[in-house]
Design a protein around this motif. Sequence first.
Motif, PDB file in Angstrom:
ATOM      1  N   SER A 159       0.887  -1.192   0.052  1.00 22.83           N
ATOM      2  CA  SER A 159       0.079   0.014   0.025  1.00 22.83           C
ATOM      3  C   SER A 159       0.793   1.312   0.285  1.00 22.83           C
ATOM      4  O   SER A 159       2.085   1.238   0.433  1.00 22.83           O
ATOM      5  CB  SER A 159      -1.030   0.033   1.255  1.00 22.83           C
ATOM      6  OG  SER A 159      -0.219   0.466   2.386  1.00 22.83           O
ATOM      7  N   VAL A 160       0.404   2.253  -0.629  1.00 26.22           N
ATOM      8  CA  VAL A 160       1.244   3.373  -0.708  1.00 26.22           C
ATOM      9  C   VAL A 160       1.599   4.179   0.598  1.00 26.22           C
ATOM     10  O   VAL A 160       2.871   4.603   0.759  1.00 26.22           O
ATOM     11  CB  VAL A 160       0.748   4.774  -1.574  1.00 26.22           C
ATOM     12  CG1 VAL A 160       0.657   4.032  -3.140  1.00 26.22           C
ATOM     13  CG2 VAL A 160      -0.663   4.761  -1.304  1.00 26.22           C
ATOM     14  N   SER A 161       0.733   4.059   1.346  1.00 29.56           N
ATOM     15  CA  SER A 161       0.988   4.483   2.801  1.00 29.56           C
ATOM     16  C   SER A 161       2.045   3.669   3.566  1.00 29.56           C
ATOM     17  O   SER A 161       2.691   4.224   4.444  1.00 29.56           O
ATOM     18  CB  SER A 161      -0.376   4.684   3.470  1.00 29.56           C
ATOM     19  OG  SER A 161      -1.061   3.230   3.659  1.00 29.56           O
ATOM     20  N   ASP A 162       2.246   2.383   3.278  1.00 28.67           N
ATOM     21  CA  ASP A 162       3.173   1.617   4.109  1.00 28.67           C
ATOM     22  C   ASP A 162       4.535   1.426   3.059  1.00 28.67           C
ATOM     23  O   ASP A 162       5.373   0.681   3.554  1.00 28.67           O
ATOM     24  CB  ASP A 162       2.592   0.232   4.448  1.00 28.67           C
ATOM     25  CG  ASP A 162       1.692   0.462   5.503  1.00 28.67           C
ATOM     26  OD1 ASP A 162       1.499   1.343   6.091  1.00 28.67           O
ATOM     27  OD2 ASP A 162       0.824  -0.501   5.555  1.00 28.67           O
ATOM     28  N   GLU A 163       4.552   2.164   2.249  1.00 23.91           N
ATOM     29  CA  GLU A 163       5.879   2.003   1.001  1.00 23.91           C
ATOM     30  C   GLU A 163       7.166   2.090   1.851  1.00 23.91           C
ATOM     31  O   GLU A 163       8.134   1.108   1.611  1.00 23.91           O
ATOM     32  CB  GLU A 163       5.712   2.814  -0.019  1.00 23.91           C
ATOM     33  CG  GLU A 163       6.622   2.431  -0.900  1.00 23.91           C
ATOM     34  CD  GLU A 163       6.284   2.793  -2.466  1.00 23.91           C
ATOM     35  OE1 GLU A 163       5.114   2.791  -2.751  1.00 23.91           O
ATOM     36  OE2 GLU A 163       7.007   3.483  -3.026  1.00 23.91           O
ATOM     37  N   LYS A 164       7.047   2.950   2.638  1.00 26.69           N
ATOM     38  CA  LYS A 164       8.602   3.141   3.291  1.00 26.69           C
ATOM     39  C   LYS A 164       9.096   1.750   4.452  1.00 26.69           C
ATOM     40  O   LYS A 164      10.032   1.242   4.116  1.00 26.69           O
ATOM     41  CB  LYS A 164       8.504   4.446   4.280  1.00 26.69           C
ATOM     42  CG  LYS A 164      10.063   4.792   4.813  1.00 26.69           C
ATOM     43  CD  LYS A 164      10.013   6.308   5.158  1.00 26.69           C
ATOM     44  CE  LYS A 164      11.108   6.600   5.901  1.00 26.69           C
ATOM     45  NZ  LYS A 164      11.049   6.029   7.433  1.00 26.69           N
ATOM     46  N   ALA A 165       8.039   1.530   5.115  1.00 27.37           N
ATOM     47  CA  ALA A 165       8.155   0.232   5.918  1.00 27.37           C
ATOM     48  C   ALA A 165       8.422  -0.921   5.171  1.00 27.37           C
ATOM     49  O   ALA A 165       9.277  -1.845   5.566  1.00 27.37           O
ATOM     50  CB  ALA A 165       6.876   0.105   6.938  1.00 27.37           C
ATOM     51  N   ILE A 166       7.472  -1.060   3.851  1.00 31.86           N
ATOM     52  CA  ILE A 166       7.936  -2.200   3.176  1.00 31.86           C
ATOM     53  C   ILE A 166       9.368  -2.329   2.493  1.00 31.86           C
ATOM     54  O   ILE A 166       9.820  -3.384   2.525  1.00 31.86           O
ATOM     55  CB  ILE A 166       6.832  -2.439   2.027  1.00 31.86           C
ATOM     56  CG1 ILE A 166       5.490  -2.190   2.349  1.00 31.86           C
ATOM     57  CG2 ILE A 166       7.202  -3.271   0.957  1.00 31.86           C
ATOM     58  CD1 ILE A 166       4.323  -2.121   1.541  1.00 31.86           C
ATOM     59  N   LEU A 167       9.814  -1.069   2.201  1.00 33.56           N
ATOM     60  CA  LEU A 167      11.112  -1.324   1.493  1.00 33.56           C
ATOM     61  C   LEU A 167      12.287  -1.600   2.737  1.00 33.56           C
ATOM     62  O   LEU A 167      13.132  -2.212   2.292  1.00 33.56           O
ATOM     63  CB  LEU A 167      11.393   0.394   0.977  1.00 33.56           C
ATOM     64  CG  LEU A 167      10.617   0.589  -0.159  1.00 33.56           C
ATOM     65  CD1 LEU A 167      10.857   2.250  -0.788  1.00 33.56           C
ATOM     66  CD2 LEU A 167      10.971  -0.443  -1.399  1.00 33.56           C
ATOM     67  N   GLU A 168      11.938  -1.220   3.770  1.00 38.84           N
ATOM     68  CA  GLU A 168      12.937  -1.505   4.964  1.00 38.84           C
ATOM     69  C   GLU A 168      12.905  -2.907   5.118  1.00 38.84           C
ATOM     70  O   GLU A 168      13.869  -3.571   5.433  1.00 38.84           O
ATOM     71  CB  GLU A 168      12.494  -0.886   6.093  1.00 38.84           C
ATOM     72  CG  GLU A 168      12.846   0.873   6.097  1.00 38.84           C
ATOM     73  CD  GLU A 168      12.128   1.494   7.398  1.00 38.84           C
ATOM     74  OE1 GLU A 168      12.464   2.825   7.288  1.00 38.84           O
ATOM     75  OE2 GLU A 168      11.386   0.836   8.231  1.00 38.84           O
ATOM     76  N   ARG A 169      11.736  -3.575   4.942  1.00 39.50           N
ATOM     77  CA  ARG A 169      11.559  -5.180   5.425  1.00 39.50           C
ATOM     78  C   ARG A 169      12.303  -5.828   4.007  1.00 39.50           C
ATOM     79  O   ARG A 169      12.829  -6.712   4.468  1.00 39.50           O
ATOM     80  CB  ARG A 169      10.064  -5.301   5.330  1.00 39.50           C
ATOM     81  CG  ARG A 169       9.199  -4.749   6.358  1.00 39.50           C
ATOM     82  CD  ARG A 169       9.833  -4.810   7.905  1.00 39.50           C
ATOM     83  NE  ARG A 169      10.266  -6.266   8.263  1.00 39.50           N
ATOM     84  CZ  ARG A 169      11.262  -6.566   8.933  1.00 39.50           C
ATOM     85  NH1 ARG A 169      12.193  -5.504   9.034  1.00 39.50           N
ATOM     86  NH2 ARG A 169      11.380  -7.863   9.138  1.00 39.50           N
ATOM     87  N   ILE A 170      11.936  -5.185   3.106  1.00 37.63           N
ATOM     88  CA  ILE A 170      12.636  -5.954   1.827  1.00 37.63           C
ATOM     89  C   ILE A 170      14.316  -5.722   2.015  1.00 37.63           C
ATOM     90  O   ILE A 170      15.031  -6.621   1.679  1.00 37.63           O
ATOM     91  CB  ILE A 170      12.307  -5.564   0.364  1.00 37.63           C
ATOM     92  CG1 ILE A 170      10.882  -5.510   0.241  1.00 37.63           C
ATOM     93  CG2 ILE A 170      13.301  -5.934  -0.827  1.00 37.63           C
ATOM     94  CD1 ILE A 170      10.302  -4.981  -1.115  1.00 37.63           C
ATOM     95  N   ALA A 171      14.606  -4.566   2.135  1.00 38.95           N
ATOM     96  CA  ALA A 171      16.218  -4.386   2.468  1.00 38.95           C
ATOM     97  C   ALA A 171      16.867  -5.162   3.594  1.00 38.95           C
ATOM     98  O   ALA A 171      17.843  -5.851   3.417  1.00 38.95           O
ATOM     99  CB  ALA A 171      16.517  -2.993   2.773  1.00 38.95           C
ATOM    100  N   ALA A 172      15.840  -5.540   4.586  1.00 44.80           N
ATOM    101  CA  ALA A 172      16.651  -6.306   5.732  1.00 44.80           C
ATOM    102  C   ALA A 172      16.231  -7.975   5.513  1.00 44.80           C
ATOM    103  O   ALA A 172      16.917  -8.630   6.317  1.00 44.80           O
ATOM    104  CB  ALA A 172      15.572  -6.104   6.915  1.00 44.80           C
ATOM    105  N   ASN A 173      15.954  -8.390   4.288  1.00 43.36           N
ATOM    106  CA  ASN A 173      15.771  -9.691   3.969  1.00 43.36           C
ATOM    107  C   ASN A 173      16.417 -10.114   2.537  1.00 43.36           C
ATOM    108  O   ASN A 173      16.315  -9.437   1.723  1.00 43.36           O
ATOM    109  CB  ASN A 173      14.306 -10.137   4.019  1.00 43.36           C
ATOM    110  CG  ASN A 173      13.568 -10.299   5.376  1.00 43.36           C
ATOM    111  OD1 ASN A 173      13.847 -11.230   5.885  1.00 43.36           O
ATOM    112  ND2 ASN A 173      13.045  -9.041   5.849  1.00 43.36           N
ATOM    113  N   ASP A 174      17.015 -11.436   2.534  1.00 46.54           N
ATOM    114  CA  ASP A 174      17.594 -11.637   1.523  1.00 46.54           C
ATOM    115  C   ASP A 174      16.624 -12.344   0.605  1.00 46.54           C
ATOM    116  O   ASP A 174      16.722 -12.281  -0.525  1.00 46.54           O
ATOM    117  CB  ASP A 174      18.594 -12.959   1.934  1.00 46.54           C
ATOM    118  CG  ASP A 174      19.737 -12.627   2.378  1.00 46.54           C
ATOM    119  OD1 ASP A 174      20.020 -11.547   2.377  1.00 46.54           O
ATOM    120  OD2 ASP A 174      20.398 -13.405   3.172  1.00 46.54           O
ATOM    121  N   THR A 175      15.412 -13.049   1.142  1.00 45.45           N
ATOM    122  CA  THR A 175      14.562 -13.747   0.249  1.00 45.45           C
ATOM    123  C   THR A 175      13.063 -12.846   0.515  1.00 45.45           C
ATOM    124  O   THR A 175      12.411 -12.575   1.452  1.00 45.45           O
ATOM    125  CB  THR A 175      14.318 -14.947   0.613  1.00 45.45           C
ATOM    126  OG1 THR A 175      15.748 -15.636   0.538  1.00 45.45           O
ATOM    127  CG2 THR A 175      13.608 -16.072  -0.191  1.00 45.45           C
TER     128      THR A 175
END
Length: 256
Positions: A33-49
């Motif tokens: 969701s656009v409102s959570d995009e920053k948090a989503i990107l942080e989670r992706i950055a923190a995970n290999d898979t």
Amino acid sequence: MVGIYFSGTGNTKHCLEKLLQLLDPEAETIRLSVSDEKAILERIAANDTVFLAYPTQFSNAPYMVRDFIKRNKDVWEGKKVFCMTTMGLFSGDGTGCSARLLRKYGATIIGGLQVVMPDSIGDSKLLKKPLETNRETVRKADERIEAAARQIRETGKYPREGLSFFAHLAGLFGQRLWFYRKTTDYSKKLKIGDACVGCGLCTKQCPMGNLTVSNGRAVSADRCAMCYACINTCPKQAITLLGKKVYEQCLFDNYQ
Ligand SMILES: Cc1cc2nc3c(=O)[nH]c(=O)nc-3n(C[C@H](O)[C@H](O)[C@H](O)COP(=O)(O)O)c2cc1C
């Protein structure tokens, strides 16, 4: 690992959560969701898979998903991504549509899974099926997901559905080419009917922040992701997109 999903009516959410529950019960899943995009990107950055899941739209990945991937191209470098799509009937290369983009931005695609689920287009009479048929579809989908998880756990091999050249051709010529114009941007065609009472529920459902309430009525801007979440939850059945009338409010929870 982390699961990111786009889901309007809950089918894709269910499928992703079920797969991850079987593979790694600790894995977190987040709705795009656009409102959570920053948090989503942080989670992706923190995970290999990353497990990326979405419904097929006109034999393509939803524009919102492709837009998210492209706008954040740097985050995919070096990630291992499993692509999952759900569909009402036919997808061709539903997973391949995001996989090709992700590869371009440096990700390795570890696999793909394409799962038939009930159709989410509530304003088309043609696509409506009896409740029992939809329940049976969900039962079969669950079995397929369990089989895929077993295969991954026992052999370390991921299914590769929708990722082949043949699947690419099937998706392209099966449907995507004919509906190409519907998937090149967000939609401007969401219609709010006179039955709207301005309750605002739709504004909470929309992953794009595309809906607001003004003067006691919902108002749509021109960035609809075509997820059908608002259409299928509006208490007055006042919202339509592809059709003119809501025939059934399709929600995964109805098939339980
Ligand atoms: C705008 C739109 C286009 C769709 N196009 C297709 C399609 O091309 N092929 C298909 O099999 N299902 C198609 N569907 C059905 C959905 O992919 C399917 O019902 C999916 O499981 C919905 O997932 P969700 O509940 O997570 O949103 C479409 C649905 C929508 C809303």
